[in-house]
Enzyme design. Structure first.
Site, PDB file in Angstrom:
ATOM      1  N   GLU A  23     -29.548  -5.710   8.649  1.00  0.00           N
ATOM      2  CA  GLU A  23     -31.362  -5.205   8.715  1.00  0.00           C
ATOM      3  C   GLU A  23     -31.418  -3.731   7.523  1.00  0.00           C
ATOM      4  O   GLU A  23     -32.810  -4.991   7.129  1.00  0.00           O
ATOM      5  CB  GLU A  23     -31.366  -4.984  10.482  1.00  0.00           C
ATOM      6  N   LYS A  24     -30.969  -3.478   7.190  1.00  0.00           N
ATOM      7  CA  LYS A  24     -30.929  -2.683   5.656  1.00  0.00           C
ATOM      8  C   LYS A  24     -29.868  -2.366   5.514  1.00  0.00           C
ATOM      9  O   LYS A  24     -28.693  -3.074   5.907  1.00  0.00           O
ATOM     10  CB  LYS A  24     -31.717  -1.692   6.240  1.00  0.00           C
TER      11      LYS A  24
ATOM     12  N   ASP B  43     -30.549  -4.869  13.829  1.00  0.00           N
ATOM     13  CA  ASP B  43     -30.781  -3.863  15.052  1.00  0.00           C
ATOM     14  C   ASP B  43     -30.789  -4.222  16.316  1.00  0.00           C
ATOM     15  O   ASP B  43     -30.549  -5.085  16.901  1.00  0.00           O
ATOM     16  CB  ASP B  43     -31.527  -2.392  14.736  1.00  0.00           C
TER      17      ASP B  43
ATOM     18  N   ARG C 173     -32.699   3.587  18.392  1.00  0.00           N
ATOM     19  CA  ARG C 173     -34.198   3.599  19.494  1.00  0.00           C
ATOM     20  C   ARG C 173     -34.364   2.785  20.287  1.00  0.00           C
ATOM     21  O   ARG C 173     -34.013   2.020  20.793  1.00  0.00           O
ATOM     22  CB  ARG C 173     -34.172   2.104  18.386  1.00  0.00           C
TER      23      ARG C 173
ATOM     24  N   ASP D 238     -31.591  -4.547  18.682  1.00  0.00           N
ATOM     25  CA  ASP D 238     -33.112  -4.874  19.844  1.00  0.00           C
ATOM     26  C   ASP D 238     -33.889  -5.968  19.607  1.00  0.00           C
ATOM     27  O   ASP D 238     -33.687  -6.612  18.981  1.00  0.00           O
ATOM     28  CB  ASP D 238     -33.625  -3.543  19.842  1.00  0.00           C
TER      29      ASP D 238
ATOM     30  N   TYR E 152     -27.662   4.226  17.528  1.00  0.00           N
ATOM     31  CA  TYR E 152     -28.620   3.874  17.674  1.00  0.00           C
ATOM     32  C   TYR E 152     -29.930   4.207  18.079  1.00  0.00           C
ATOM     33  O   TYR E 152     -29.933   4.519  19.464  1.00  0.00           O
ATOM     34  CB  TYR E 152     -28.350   2.734  18.235  1.00  0.00           C
TER      35      TYR E 152
END
Length: 634
Positions: A7-8, A104, A317, A106, A315
């Site tokens: 993701e990043k 991530d 979130r 989610d 993580y």
């Protein structure tokens, strides 16, 4: 070639560091042996603006006449500052034989990579890598247990529906409200943002309209060999309160005639379990209570601890308070690292009592990701800012509490009755504070004088105490987050009440902090002494918009429906059909309100608000997760 798409960049680096093989860094990716790790920069694709479908719609004067926008199939466009990295990913995809989605863990993380694969026409085999923390132990475990990405197709569909629904409601209603009700003063409307604002406005108005009502409680003082004891009658149940001073005085005179009373004494052991592990919302709430931090700042710090630079937190979130059973073996290792920190060294002897609870380490209760906790990596405070240290200490304290024995309290209640009136006093004595989780959060307990059950005690005093009802408290970020996550208590419609779950909420752990920040940035709410207070413009927005748009319960139903899509219980097409139908009704409601309602704001405030909004959008262009909604009212 196996291609990992993170993701990043920080997550890509953490993956590469834990893959076997010789590593070499290139522009936008890392080669590890025969495999390659690349990354996005958050959402590098975004839903196209209205003018991408029809250039005439760039003018809201024209667009307002066609609302709701007649768009059936949405377009995705690369964000301007992400085009180069998208070309890198697409070039690597053309060489890959297998892809790993490392977004991530989610809903948004799933969509972020899947939409790149879909727009790039990737049809090859794809795995899903779910990383809940970036420390080496966790990453290696995740790499050894990848699953087919196809198992998460419904989660991707739910994320797409969320994104498109936000676009439909936000874009259409923002134009409609601005042009038709606000005389061109920008009124930002969002599926989640607007009902959240309504919660604050209605709380403030309830406080202002509140009329305090006097009530009367009673106190009687009894003599014991060990000293006086005060018993009270002060029920919280309003139906049992004494509302008449005449009645209160009459009861006092009746009781006085007794001169002595025979008391009932009951004693029992009460178990106080440790607080649950943090999810993001409860972590943000605790940070707000202790340090006055905004929800956004708390998330930023948790994210910093999670990223590959530190690898000190899982993580962030997450909306889960439980842990996978398989991680119970790591719990004591984490605890040993915690007690090496100066703030916790005094509690090292308690590790002999530490045991992972089966009620916490229960895989059946873990959703997309587990609770927010420290990782197995030892913290080096020299590398952390002062606020990062505070955030980590908070996580560490809660984690250590979860391993320690429950606190036991001996509770004694002394009481007597006069008709339906029961006078009582409660005393508590800690039995094991120093050997329980309470050692980390000491509390003072007040015992009662020793009294035998059935003892007859002389009355030494009796009085009426006047009180008055109090209004609800203004929201803080902590209490607003709580209500955003549980709106069912505000439901009056019996049909809605039957459908909504107790945990039905608006927004998600990933978006709620941003929603609150947006309300502040757009001048809808202000912060004073940690309290959130609606501004006149914020109130005008709530009162000027269709009531259905401000109803948090309706938005919670939509959020529950997204959960059904993710679980395979609802078709995405059915959901979007409802969203489009609702949007048309809301636009029609706005048109019907012309001449009947108006949203009026302070022009200077609006000017400043627009400037802040533009600044916010520019910052979103370079952020990772926030860019999921860049340019869109939520």
């Amino acid at each position: 070639m196996r291609l990992y798409i993170a993701e990043k960049p920080s997550l890509g680096k953490a993956i590469a560091e834990n893959l076997p093989g010789v590593k070499s860094r290139d522009d936008g990716f890392i080669r590890v042996g025969t495999d390659v790790v690349t990354w996005a920069h958050g959402h590098i694709l975004e839903l196209a603006p209205p003018e991408a479908y029809n250039p005439a719609w760039k003018s809201w004067n024209t667009a307002v006449n066609v609302l709701p926008y007649p768009i059936e199939c949405f377009k995705l466009l690369p964000k301007p500052d992400s085009k180069a990295q998208l070309r890198v990913i697409q070039s690597l995809l053309s060489q890959a034989t297998e892809v790993v989605n490392a977004g991530d863990p989610d809903r948004e993380g799933q969509m972020l990579i899947d939409e790149i694969l879909e727009s790039s026409a990737w049809k090859g085999p794809t795995l899903r890598l779910l990383i809940n923390a970036t420390d080496p132990v966790t990453v290696k475990k995740a790499l050894s247990s990848m699953r087919p990405n196809s198992e998460f197709f419904n989660l991707y569909q739910a994320a797409k529906c969320r994104s498109e629904a936000d676009w439909i409601i936000g874009m259409n209603l923002t134009v409609a409200a601005t042009k038709l009700l606000a005389n061109d003063e920008l009124v930002s409307v969002g599926r989640v943002q607007t009902p959240t604002l309504a919660l604050v406005v209605r709380r403030d108005e309830a406080i202002e309209k509140f009329g305090a009502r006097p009530f009367f409680s009673l106190e009687v003082t009894l003599e014991t060999p060990q000293g006086p004891i005060v018993l009270t009658y002060n029920p919280s149940d309003e139906s049992k309160r004494i509302w008449s001073e005449v009645d209160a005085k009459r009861i006092v005179e009746e009781v006085k005639q007794r001169q002595s009373v025979t008391v009932t004494v009951t004693t029992g052991i009460k178990k106080e379990s440790p607080p649950r592990l943090f999810m993001l919302r409860t972590f943000q709430g605790e940070c707000n209570s202790r340090y006055g931090w905004s929800a956004s700042k708390a998330l930023e710090l948790a994210q910093s601890l999670y990223d590959s630079k530190h690898q000190l937190a899982s993580y962030p979130r997450t909306d889960c308070e439980y842990m996978p059973a398989g991680q119970a073996n790591d719990a004591l290792t984490i605890a040993q690292h915690i007690v090496k920190q100066t703030s916790f060294t005094a509690f090292a002897p308690l590790l002999s009592l530490a045991v992972p609870r089966a009620s916490i380490y229960d895989s059946s209760k873990v959703t997309e990701h587990h609770a927010l906790t420290p990782t197995v990596k030892s913290a080096d405070f020299k590398t952390l800012t002062a606020d990062e240290q505070k955030a980590w200490l908070l996580l560490a304290e809660r984690f250590l509490m979860s391993l320690l024995p429950s606190h036991q309290i001996e509770e004694t209640v002394v009481s007597f009755s006069h008709g339906e009136i029961e006078f009582s006093a409660k005393g508590e004595v800690s039995l094991n504070m120093a050997q329980s989780w309470r050692a980390l959060a000491p509390h003072t307990y007040k015992p009662l004088p020793q009294v035998a059950d059935g003892a007859t005690l002389q009355m030494a005093g009796l009085r009426v105490v006047k009180g008055k009802t109090t209004p609800p408290k203004r929201y803080t970020e902590k209490t607003l987050l709580d209500d955003m996550s549980s709106v069912a208590k505000y439901v009056e419609d019996p049909k809605l009440k039957a459908i909504l779950k107790e945990t039905s909420g608006i927004g998600t752990a990933a978006t709620q902090a941003k929603i609150i920040e947006t309300l502040k940035e757009r001048g809808y709410v202000a912060v004073k002494n940690r309290e959130l207070i609606s501004t006149p413009f914020g109130r005008a927005v709530v009162h000027g918009l269709p009531e259905r748009l401000t109803d948090p319960c309706l938005t919670a139903l939509w959020e529950d429906a997204l959960g059904l899509i993710a679980a395979g219980g609802m078709k995405p097409g059915d959901y979007m059909l409802r969203v489009r139908g609702m949007c048309k009704q809301l636009v029609d409601d706005v048109r019907d309100s012309v001449g009947k309602k108006a949203i009026v704001g302070d022009k200077e405030l609006v000017k400043n608000k627009r400037a802040k909004l533009l600044e916010q959008r520019r910052s979103q262009q370079s952020s990772s997760r926030a860019s999921a909604t860049a340019g869109l009212p939520l």
